[in-house]
Design an enzyme around this catalytic site. Structure first.
Site, PDB file in Angstrom:
ATOM      1  N   LYS A  42      29.361  40.980  47.677  1.00 37.52           N
ATOM      2  CA  LYS A  42      30.580  40.197  47.474  1.00 37.52           C
ATOM      3  C   LYS A  42      30.190  38.727  47.432  1.00 37.52           C
ATOM      4  O   LYS A  42      29.563  38.213  48.360  1.00 37.52           O
ATOM      5  CB  LYS A  42      31.592  40.446  48.590  1.00 37.52           C
ATOM      6  N   ASP A  53      45.140  43.994  57.488  1.00 37.88           N
ATOM      7  CA  ASP A  53      45.504  44.215  56.090  1.00 37.88           C
ATOM      8  C   ASP A  53      45.161  45.638  55.675  1.00 37.88           C
ATOM      9  O   ASP A  53      44.624  45.869  54.582  1.00 37.88           O
ATOM     10  CB  ASP A  53      44.797  43.199  55.186  1.00 37.88           C
ATOM     11  N   VAL A  77      32.742  41.308  43.245  1.00 36.27           N
ATOM     12  CA  VAL A  77      31.818  42.240  43.894  1.00 36.27           C
ATOM     13  C   VAL A  77      30.909  42.838  42.833  1.00 36.27           C
ATOM     14  O   VAL A  77      31.381  43.335  41.802  1.00 36.27           O
ATOM     15  CB  VAL A  77      32.575  43.359  44.633  1.00 36.27           C
ATOM     16  N   MET A 107      39.319  36.431  46.157  1.00 34.28           N
ATOM     17  CA  MET A 107      38.629  35.155  46.214  1.00 34.28           C
ATOM     18  C   MET A 107      37.193  35.234  45.735  1.00 34.28           C
ATOM     19  O   MET A 107      36.379  34.385  46.055  1.00 34.28           O
ATOM     20  CB  MET A 107      38.664  34.588  47.636  1.00 34.28           C
TER      21      MET A 107
END
Length: 232
Positions: A23, A119, A8, A5
């Site tokens: 980020k 995750d 970086v 999304m």
């Protein structure tokens, strides 16, 4: 580099004379609901990392907005992902185990702070040129009652779901059954993902062989672990 999304950047903090990773949330995501999801993800990651101070977790320095865009300034790690490191070096099992144990210490620190990563996978672990292992990308982390009290406001990004459509949150190849089915997750959920990743690193294939998502879910639910490859 690009992330799901955002992007970086490697940057330089001239006040403290250090390199940092920034980020930045994409502004061209289209619908406002998608933009809200992106903003929530970044704020969640910043909040999660701000609660941790551990050598095996990427540190966060700052979070804020500039020109309406959300940013998170993090520790810059000179190295590569665990996935890239495994592919490049093809280490023997003692080195694999030592590297994963270091990542496990980072996960344990998150759990002690009352957080679940949700995750964990080789792409979300960095191996620095200094050989230090750091768990990163806590964008899906959420508060958990296990491992300590974490009072948060009801509207904290740490407690919000990232989707209202029932879509999967996480990476299916490493997900535990409770995450597939939208049930509550805790530290054991991260441990499941950790073990899937470790199995893959040791044997060169994942423990639940499947050609479709439905088959993967069925095999995980049934605990149908593939046989260890010959010669492994």
């Amino acid at each position: 580099g690009a992330v799901a999304m955002g992007v970086v950047y490697a940057a330089y903090d001239h006040e403290l004379d250090r390199r940092v990773a920034i980020k930045l949330w994409h502004t061209d995501q289209g619908a406002s609901t998608t933009a809200d999801v992106a903003r929530t993800r970044l704020l969640r990651e910043a909040q999660a990392l701000a609660r941790l101070a551990h050598p095996n977790v990427v540190g966060v320095h700052d979070v804020g907005t500039v020109d309406g865009e959300v940013f998170v300034a993090m520790e810059y790690v000179d190295g590569e992902t665990l996935e890239a490191w495994l592919t490049r070096t093809r280490p023997r099992w003692p080195q694999v185990l030592a590297t994963f144990l270091a990542a496990g210490h980072g996960l344990a620190a998150a759990h002690a702070a009352g957080l679940v990563h949700r995750d964990f996978k080789p792409e979300n672990v960095m191996v620095g040129r200094d050989a230090r292992v750091r768990v990163m990308d806590f964008g899906l982390a959420r508060a958990s009652g296990a491992g300590g009290e974490l009072p948060t406001r009801e509207d904290s990004p740490l407690d919000l779901e990232l989707t209202r459509t029932g879509g999967l949150l996480g990476t299916p190849a490493y997900m535990p059954p409770e995450q597939f089915h939208g049930r509550l997750v805790d530290a054991r959920s991260d441990q499941f993902a950790f073990c899937v990743a470790l199995w893959e690193a040791l044997y060169g294939e994942r423990p639940f062989a499947a050609t479709s998502l439905s088959e993967l879910i069925a095999r995980v639910d049934a605990g149908e672990v593939s046989p260890i490859p010959r010669g492994a």
